[in-house]
Write an enzyme that holds these catalytic residues in place. Sequence first.
Site, mmCIF file in Angstrom:
data_model
loop_
_atom_site.group_PDB
_atom_site.id
_atom_site.type_symbol
_atom_site.label_atom_id
_atom_site.label_comp_id
_atom_site.label_asym_id
_atom_site.label_seq_id
_atom_site.Cartn_x
_atom_site.Cartn_y
_atom_site.Cartn_z
ATOM 1 N N HIS A 1 -50.463 -36.642 51.471
ATOM 2 C CA HIS A 1 -51.602 -36.771 52.401
ATOM 3 C C HIS A 1 -52.803 -35.940 51.931
ATOM 4 O O HIS A 1 -53.912 -36.122 52.414
ATOM 5 C CB HIS A 1 -51.178 -36.344 53.816
ATOM 6 C CG HIS A 1 -50.648 -34.941 53.898
ATOM 7 N ND1 HIS A 1 -49.351 -34.609 53.585
ATOM 8 C CD2 HIS A 1 -51.250 -33.767 54.232
ATOM 9 C CE1 HIS A 1 -49.166 -33.305 53.742
ATOM 10 N NE2 HIS A 1 -50.296 -32.776 54.132
ATOM 11 N N GLU B 1 -53.883 -29.376 59.083
ATOM 12 C CA GLU B 1 -54.122 -28.391 58.021
ATOM 13 C C GLU B 1 -55.565 -27.910 58.001
ATOM 14 O O GLU B 1 -55.946 -27.129 57.130
ATOM 15 C CB GLU B 1 -53.723 -29.002 56.661
ATOM 16 C CG GLU B 1 -52.250 -29.362 56.600
ATOM 17 C CD GLU B 1 -51.770 -29.731 55.190
ATOM 18 O OE1 GLU B 1 -52.548 -29.606 54.228
ATOM 19 O OE2 GLU B 1 -50.596 -30.157 55.074
#
Lengths: 155, 186
Positions: free
Chosen positions: B156, B182
């Site tokens: 990702h 994140e």
Amino acid sequence: MSVVATIPPFETFYDAHADEVLRFLRRRVGRDRADDAFQETFLRALRAYGRLAHAEHLRAWVFTIAARVVIDTHRRSGEPTAELPELAHEDTRPAYEELGELTDSLPPKERAAVVLRYGYDLTYEQIAAALDSSPDAARQAASTGVRRLRRGTRT
Amino acid sequence: MTVPAGLDRRFREAAVRSGMLDAGYDVVDSPVGSLLVAATERGLLRISFDPAPDHHLELLARLAGPRVLRAPRLVDEVRRELDEYFEGHRHAFDLGLDLRGVTPFSARVLEELARVPFGETATYAELAARAGNPKAARAVGTIMNRNPIPIVLPCHRIIGANGSLVGYGGGLERKEALLRLEGVLL
């Protein structure tokens, strides 16, 4: 056309037979001891599973293991052990039906070996796993059983 | 199945302890949906966004051997690290990986992929260059799409040269969710 069935993932095999094996074990050793016998049966099956040559008659195979565990359970508790491994009545297999009666007189191990070998076409590896012995011993038991049958039919 | 849950669990745990399983799996809940997680004694073998075991059993058996069993105990460590990751407490995974069935070039790319840190991104071309073949951006795209262990191997974090997200094996909305987690996307 004959298709050699590939060995199903163990989960599929377990899922297909667990209920029936547990019911069988409860009948044969009672509810109290059935749980241990159940675990032992499928652990033995798991041990031999990676060596299976083909996926035919897995039901007969696991019931033979379960029957063997029943004998061991009785033996451990000092009960009489003359009992035959109860060979599973499998699908449409007239060869087994006939062999079943024909082999009634054999000692349990020889009978199991003969029926599994000639009735179900299992390999000696599979039979060894089911009977908790070695392929050589299974081969020996089958051939002794056949000799005994030959002698028996002649008299 | 009418085998009592306790007995079923006992057998599965005994199977793990016996060391005889070729692979064990379980379904793990996560904020990006249920995940099918499979592991061997070598390490983590598979993570899939399709949690239906029936869709994976044959493949797992082909990769690892026929003794494949649902075995929650075998994936406990993976479950714990994934939980920590999704709670924001873990930025790097500390799990052994079982990359069998992966071609050598793919393995090199996945190895480089594993080095892209939490909260950062790289482009397909950059990853291709790091794996020793700068021209292989397209092949890298394919490898990302077939990543056998998404999330832990952070495909990702790989995006297009123009900053677009391009695609994701588990669907773009999951890629966005992971990058938001994140702090890459707002």
